[in-house]
Write an enzyme that holds these catalytic residues in place. Structure first.
Site, PDB file in Angstrom:
ATOM      1  N   GLU A 140      -0.924  39.455 -44.789  1.00  0.00           N
ATOM      2  CA  GLU A 140      -1.525  39.729 -43.279  1.00  0.00           C
ATOM      3  C   GLU A 140      -1.319  38.600 -42.425  1.00  0.00           C
ATOM      4  O   GLU A 140      -2.446  39.154 -42.053  1.00  0.00           O
ATOM      5  CB  GLU A 140      -2.299  41.236 -43.058  1.00  0.00           C
ATOM      6  CG  GLU A 140      -2.198  42.879 -43.748  1.00  0.00           C
ATOM      7  CD  GLU A 140      -2.734  43.915 -43.583  1.00  0.00           C
ATOM      8  OE1 GLU A 140      -3.093  43.952 -42.459  1.00  0.00           O
ATOM      9  OE2 GLU A 140      -2.318  44.724 -44.083  1.00  0.00           O
ATOM     10  N   GLU A 164       2.765  32.149 -31.660  1.00  0.00           N
ATOM     11  CA  GLU A 164       1.836  33.784 -31.801  1.00  0.00           C
ATOM     12  C   GLU A 164       0.938  32.861 -30.113  1.00  0.00           C
ATOM     13  O   GLU A 164       0.712  31.929 -30.426  1.00  0.00           O
ATOM     14  CB  GLU A 164       1.386  33.931 -32.951  1.00  0.00           C
ATOM     15  CG  GLU A 164       0.187  35.294 -32.865  1.00  0.00           C
ATOM     16  CD  GLU A 164      -0.244  35.795 -33.905  1.00  0.00           C
ATOM     17  OE1 GLU A 164      -1.040  34.681 -34.300  1.00  0.00           O
ATOM     18  OE2 GLU A 164      -0.455  36.956 -34.614  1.00  0.00           O
ATOM     19  N   GLU A 173     -16.408  33.642 -39.680  1.00  0.00           N
ATOM     20  CA  GLU A 173     -16.760  31.792 -39.078  1.00  0.00           C
ATOM     21  C   GLU A 173     -17.464  32.242 -37.648  1.00  0.00           C
ATOM     22  O   GLU A 173     -19.245  32.201 -37.357  1.00  0.00           O
ATOM     23  CB  GLU A 173     -16.572  30.710 -39.207  1.00  0.00           C
ATOM     24  CG  GLU A 173     -15.533  30.463 -38.453  1.00  0.00           C
ATOM     25  CD  GLU A 173     -14.302  30.280 -39.339  1.00  0.00           C
ATOM     26  OE1 GLU A 173     -14.089  30.871 -40.515  1.00  0.00           O
ATOM     27  OE2 GLU A 173     -13.533  29.081 -38.859  1.00  0.00           O
ATOM     28  N   LYS A 177     -14.724  37.354 -46.777  1.00  0.00           N
ATOM     29  CA  LYS A 177     -15.372  36.583 -46.273  1.00  0.00           C
ATOM     30  C   LYS A 177     -15.248  36.954 -44.334  1.00  0.00           C
ATOM     31  O   LYS A 177     -13.248  36.343 -44.724  1.00  0.00           O
ATOM     32  CB  LYS A 177     -14.326  35.323 -46.962  1.00  0.00           C
ATOM     33  CG  LYS A 177     -15.494  33.896 -46.898  1.00  0.00           C
ATOM     34  CD  LYS A 177     -14.824  33.596 -45.291  1.00  0.00           C
ATOM     35  CE  LYS A 177     -14.431  33.314 -44.885  1.00  0.00           C
ATOM     36  NZ  LYS A 177     -14.903  33.001 -43.383  1.00  0.00           N
ATOM     37  N   GLY A 221      -5.260  37.064 -41.114  1.00  0.00           N
ATOM     38  CA  GLY A 221      -5.240  35.426 -40.596  1.00  0.00           C
ATOM     39  C   GLY A 221      -3.955  34.795 -39.887  1.00  0.00           C
ATOM     40  O   GLY A 221      -3.643  35.642 -40.014  1.00  0.00           O
ATOM     41  N   GLY A 222      -3.827  33.695 -39.780  1.00  0.00           N
ATOM     42  CA  GLY A 222      -2.973  33.009 -39.301  1.00  0.00           C
ATOM     43  C   GLY A 222      -2.219  32.486 -40.188  1.00  0.00           C
ATOM     44  O   GLY A 222      -2.372  32.250 -41.600  1.00  0.00           O
ATOM     45  N   CYS A 241      -2.599  41.477 -34.029  1.00  0.00           N
ATOM     46  CA  CYS A 241      -1.800  40.677 -33.988  1.00  0.00           C
ATOM     47  C   CYS A 241       0.154  41.635 -33.980  1.00  0.00           C
ATOM     48  O   CYS A 241       0.796  41.355 -34.631  1.00  0.00           O
ATOM     49  CB  CYS A 241      -1.674  40.553 -36.127  1.00  0.00           C
ATOM     50  SG  CYS A 241      -1.639  43.210 -36.173  1.00  0.00           S
TER      51      CYS A 241
HETATM   52  P1  NAD Z   1      -7.489  32.142 -39.678  1.00  0.00           P
HETATM   53  O1  NAD Z   1      -6.120  32.010 -39.945  1.00  0.00           O
HETATM   54  O2  NAD Z   1      -8.129  30.595 -38.219  1.00  0.00           O
HETATM   55  O3  NAD Z   1      -8.613  32.743 -39.887  1.00  0.00           O
HETATM   56  C1  NAD Z   1      -8.671  34.146 -41.017  1.00  0.00           C
HETATM   57  C2  NAD Z   1      -9.428  33.625 -42.259  1.00  0.00           C
HETATM   58  O4  NAD Z   1      -9.626  32.706 -42.681  1.00  0.00           O
HETATM   59  C3  NAD Z   1     -11.135  33.470 -41.604  1.00  0.00           C
HETATM   60  O5  NAD Z   1     -11.886  33.669 -42.234  1.00  0.00           O
HETATM   61  C4  NAD Z   1     -11.399  31.606 -41.586  1.00  0.00           C
HETATM   62  O6  NAD Z   1     -11.742  31.300 -41.494  1.00  0.00           O
HETATM   63  C5  NAD Z   1     -10.310  32.039 -43.370  1.00  0.00           C
HETATM   64  N1  NAD Z   1     -10.206  30.786 -43.597  1.00  0.00           N
HETATM   65  C6  NAD Z   1      -9.026  30.247 -42.808  1.00  0.00           C
HETATM   66  N2  NAD Z   1      -8.346  28.472 -43.540  1.00  0.00           N
HETATM   67  C7  NAD Z   1      -9.345  29.111 -44.794  1.00  0.00           C
HETATM   68  C8  NAD Z   1      -9.122  27.786 -46.391  1.00  0.00           C
HETATM   69  N3  NAD Z   1      -8.627  27.040 -46.471  1.00  0.00           N
HETATM   70  N4  NAD Z   1      -9.526  28.784 -47.503  1.00  0.00           N
HETATM   71  C9  NAD Z   1     -10.148  30.862 -47.675  1.00  0.00           C
HETATM   72  N5  NAD Z   1     -10.404  31.124 -46.082  1.00  0.00           N
HETATM   73  C10 NAD Z   1      -8.967  30.787 -44.837  1.00  0.00           C
HETATM   74  O7  NAD Z   1      -7.676  33.780 -38.913  1.00  0.00           O
HETATM   75  P2  NAD Z   1      -8.274  33.762 -37.036  1.00  0.00           P
HETATM   76  O8  NAD Z   1      -8.094  32.466 -36.558  1.00  0.00           O
HETATM   77  O9  NAD Z   1      -9.251  33.793 -37.910  1.00  0.00           O
HETATM   78  O10 NAD Z   1      -6.873  34.925 -36.406  1.00  0.00           O
HETATM   79  C11 NAD Z   1      -6.492  35.066 -35.740  1.00  0.00           C
HETATM   80  C12 NAD Z   1      -4.576  35.444 -36.801  1.00  0.00           C
HETATM   81  O11 NAD Z   1      -4.644  36.716 -37.779  1.00  0.00           O
HETATM   82  C13 NAD Z   1      -3.866  35.573 -35.786  1.00  0.00           C
HETATM   83  O12 NAD Z   1      -1.970  34.608 -35.959  1.00  0.00           O
HETATM   84  C14 NAD Z   1      -2.988  36.651 -35.839  1.00  0.00           C
HETATM   85  O13 NAD Z   1      -2.239  37.456 -35.337  1.00  0.00           O
HETATM   86  C15 NAD Z   1      -3.671  37.486 -36.999  1.00  0.00           C
HETATM   87  N6  NAD Z   1      -3.985  38.887 -37.255  1.00  0.00           N
HETATM   88  C16 NAD Z   1      -3.325  39.348 -38.601  1.00  0.00           C
HETATM   89  C17 NAD Z   1      -3.535  40.942 -38.123  1.00  0.00           C
HETATM   90  C18 NAD Z   1      -2.621  41.836 -39.563  1.00  0.00           C
HETATM   91  O14 NAD Z   1      -2.853  42.584 -39.824  1.00  0.00           O
HETATM   92  N7  NAD Z   1      -0.818  40.869 -39.710  1.00  0.00           N
HETATM   93  C19 NAD Z   1      -4.122  41.765 -38.032  1.00  0.00           C
HETATM   94  C20 NAD Z   1      -5.347  41.007 -37.451  1.00  0.00           C
HETATM   95  C21 NAD Z   1      -5.216  39.138 -36.900  1.00  0.00           C
END
Ligand code: NAD
Length: 511
Positions: A266, A398, A194, A191, A244-245, A300
Site C-alpha cells: 500500500e 507525492e 521509527e 514494525k 509506506g513510500g 495516502c
Molecule cells: P517510508 O517508506 O519511509 O517508511 C514506511 C515504513 O517502512 C517505516 O516503518 C520504515 O521504518 C519502514 N522501512 C523503510 N525502509 C525499510 C527497509 N529497508 N526495511 C524494512 N522497513 C523499512 O514511508 P513514510 O515516510 O513513513 O510514510 C509516508 C508514505 O506512506 C507516503 O508515501 C504515503 O503515501 C504512504 N502511505 C500509504 C498508505 C496506503 O495505504 N497506500 C497509507 C499511509 C501512508
C-alpha cells in the site's frame, strides 16, 4: 501565533506511563523490551522541541519477536474460530476503554489534531469488531473434478505476517493491517515507523491485556534499515504487508521476491480530484479541503491534484483559497484545532522544498491562514499552487503535505487523460451533477478507490489499495481474507468410477 502552551512532552510522558508502564521500546511476548541499537530522538512536531527518546530495537530483538510470534500463532490457531473472534472483540473493547489515552498519545507524537486522533482510535475499535465477526466465517469449498476424487479447498493462515507501517496514521494503520491478519489465523510482527512507535507499542500491550496470546501481536520499535531489515530476513516471516513510500516499498517487495514470500503493498498516490463546471461548487470546495488539508495532507489518498474545468477554474480556486484561510491552525492538543503541523523535520523539509520548486516554476501560490502560522515547529499552512501543468514536479511527485496543485482542463476526455497521467493509481474523485458522466469517469480513472461528489471515506469492510505505482493487494474487506490465507487443495480418493466422476452422477442412476 506563538507556540506557548503546547505541552506535548508532558502528555507523551503521561501516556507512556499509563499505557507502556513508563518505558518506550518494543513489545515482545507481552513485555516492553528496550532496544539494543542506536538512540532515536523524537520531536514535538508543533514546537520542534525534543519529545522523548528511545533505542532502536536491533537485530536480536527483531529475531526474538519473530520466533515468539511463530509460537503464539500455533497457540492461536489451536483455539476454536469462535474463541478467536471473542478475543479479537475483547481487544476492540480494550481499545475503547483506553481511547482517550491513546488519542492523546497519538496526538503528542504525530502532531495530528486531537479530534482527528480520537476519530482514528474509534475506527480501530470498529475494525476489531468487524474482524472478530469474520473469524468463524473463513470457509473453504468443494470442487467437482472429472475423476473419482472428493476435492476440498481449505483456506490456511500464512503463519507470521510482518506489518510495516508509516508515521501519518500509526494506530489506524496498525489496526488496518494487524486485525485482518489475526482474523485469518496469523500472528503479526508490527514494525511501526521509527518516528511514531508509541501507540503501536500500546496496541501490542493492550492485545495481551485483552486476552490474545502473548506474542501474537509483537511490536518492534526501530529503524527500517536495521530492525526492519532484520525482520525481513527472519525465517519465521511468511508474508509482508507494507504501507509506506514507493522507494521503501520497492526495496521491501524485492526482499520478499528474493525469499519467495507474498506481500501486500500500500504505497503513495497523486490522486486527481476532478471538479466539473456543473458541480455543486460550494460542496466541491468543502470536499477539496477535506481531500488535501485533512491530516495536513499526510494522507495516502490525498486529493493532491485538483483538476478544475477551465470555465470555473479561477472562481473555484478563489473560493477554495478563501475557505482555506479560515482553517484553524493551532495546538494539536486543543480539541478545536483543525490543522496541525506535519509530523517530522524530514517531511517538513520535503514539503517546503516542493512548494518552493512549484513557486520557482511559476505557480501562483495561495496561502493565508487568518490566525497566522506558528513560528517554531513543522508548520506548513494550507497551500494552493495554481496555474500548474500536469508535467510539473508538484503535479507528479507525492508531496504528502497540505499542498494542492490546481490544474485546468477543457472537457471530460482531457480530465480523464490528466487524471491517469501519473504512475500512481490510489484514489480519485469527480464532482458533477451528470450521473452518466460520474459513472464514465469512475470507470475510466485508474485508481483503487473512486468517489463521486465526496472524498476520503474508507471503511474496513471495503477493499482498499492501489493500481500501478500505488501498490498491489488489498488488506481490507473480504479481499483481505484471501490475502492473509493461502489455499490448500485436499484430494480424497473415493473409489467412485473415474469416468463418471464424484458428484456427477444423476440421482437414481447407476449404483
Ligand atoms: P517510508 O517508506 O519511509 O517508511 C514506511 C515504513 O517502512 C517505516 O516503518 C520504515 O521504518 C519502514 N522501512 C523503510 N525502509 C525499510 C527497509 N529497508 N526495511 C524494512 N522497513 C523499512 O514511508 P513514510 O515516510 O513513513 O510514510 C509516508 C508514505 O506512506 C507516503 O508515501 C504515503 O503515501 C504512504 N502511505 C500509504 C498508505 C496506503 O495505504 N497506500 C497509507 C499511509 C501512508
Amino acid at each position: 501565533m506563538a507556540n506557548a502552551g503546547f505541552a506535548a512532552a508532558a502528555v507523551a510522558a503521561r501516556g507512556v506511563a499509563a499505557l507502556l508502564g513508563g518505558r518506550v521500546g518494543s513489545v515482545v511476548d507481552g513485555q516492553v523490551v528496550e532496544g539494543q541499537g542506536a538512540a532515536i530522538g523524537l520531536d514535538d512536531p508543533a514546537t520542534g522541541l525534543p519529545l522523548l527518546g528511545y533505542a532502536d530495537a536491533g537485530a536480536a530483538v527483531a529475531r526474538q519477536a519473530a520466533a515468539g510470534a511463530a509460537r503464539a500463532q500455533r497457540a492461536w490457531i489451536a483455539l476454536s474460530a469462535a474463541e478467536r473472534g471473542r478475543r479479537i472483540w475483547a481487544f476492540g473493547a480494550a481499545i475503547r476503554a483506553e481511547a482517550e489515552a491513546l488519542a492523546l498519545l497519538e496526538c503528542a507524537n504525530t502532531g495530528k489534531p486531537l479530534r482527528d486522533c480520537r476519530g482514528e482510535v474509534a475506527r480501530v475499535a470498529e475494525m476489531a469488531e468487524y474482524w472478530a465477526g469474520w473469524c468463524d466465517k473463513v470457509e473453504g469449498r468443494v470442487v467437482s473434478v472429472p475423476s473419482g476424487h472428493f476435492v476440498t479447498v481449505r483456506r490456511e493462515p500464512m503463519g507470521v505476517v510482518l506489518a510495516i507501517t508509516p508515521w501519518n496514521a500509526p494506530l489506524f494503520t496498525a489496526g488496518w493491517n494487524v486485525l485482518p491478519a489475526l482474523a485469518a489465523g496469523n500472528a503479526v510482527v508490527l514494525k511501526p515507523s521509527e518516528y511514531t512507535p508509541l501507540t503501536s507499542a500500546a496496541f501490542g500491550l493492550l492485545a495481551v491485556k485483552a486476552g490474545l496470546p502473548a506474542g501474537l501481536v509483537q511490536v518492534v520499535a526501530g529503524n527500517g534499515a536495521t530492525s526492519g531489515e532484520a525482520l525481513l530476513g527472519a525465517p519465521e516471516v511468511a508474508m509482508v504487508t507494507f504501507v509506506g513510500g514507493a522507494a521503501s516499498g520497492a526495496r521491501i517487495a524485492g526482499a520478499c521476491a528474493a525469499r519467495m514470500i507474498p506481500c501486500v503493498m500500500e504505497l503513495g498516490g497523486k490522486s486527481a480530484n476532478i471538479v466539473f463546471a456543473d458541480a455543486d461548487l460550494p460542496a466541491a470546495v468543502q470536499g477539496a479541503q477535506q481531500a488535501i488539508f485533512a491530516g495536513s495532507g499526510q494522507s495516502c489518498v490525498a486529493g493532491s491534484r485538483l483538476l478544475v474545468q477551465r470555465s470555473v477554474h479561477d472562481r473555484f480556486v478563489a473560493m477554495l483559497a478563501e475557505a482555506s484561510s479560515r482553517i484553524r491552525l493551532g495546538d494539536p492538543l486543543d480539541g478545536a484545532t483543525e490543522a496541525g503541523p506535519v509530523c517530522n523535520a524530514r517531511q517538513f523539509a520535503h514539503v517546503r522544498g516542493l512548494v518552493e520548486a512549484g513557486a520557482a516554476a511559476g505557480a501562483d501560490v495561495f496561502t493565508a491562514p487568518r490566525g497566522g502560522v506558528p513560528e517554531a515547529g513543522f508548520w506548513v499552512p494550507p497551500t494552493i499552487l495554481a496555474g500548474v501543468t500536469n508535467d510539473a514536479r508538484v503535479a507528479q511527485e507525492e508531496i504528502f503535505g497540505p499542498v494542492v496543485a490546481a490544474i485546468p482542463f477543457e472537457d471530460e476526455a482531457e480530465a480523464i487523460a490528466i487524471a491517469n497521467a501519473t504512475p500512481f493509481g490510489l484514489a480519485g474523485a469527480a464532482w458533477t451533477r451528470d450521473v452518466g458522466r460520474a459513472h464514465r469517469v469512475a470507470a475510466a480513472v485508474r485508481a483503487g478507490t473512486f468517489w463521486i461528489n465526496g472524498y476520503r471515506t474508507i471503511h474496513v469492510s471495503v477493499p482498499f489499495g492501489g493500481f500501478g505505482a500505488s501498490g498491489h493487494g488489498r488488506s481490507s474487506g473480504q479481499e483481505a481474507l484471501m490475502a492473509y490465507t493461502q489455499a490448500k487443495a485436499v484430494w480424497v480418493e473415493t473409489g467412485v468410477e473415474p469416468a463418471l466422476g464424484f458428484g456427477h452422477r444423476p440421482a437414481g442412476v447407476g449404483g
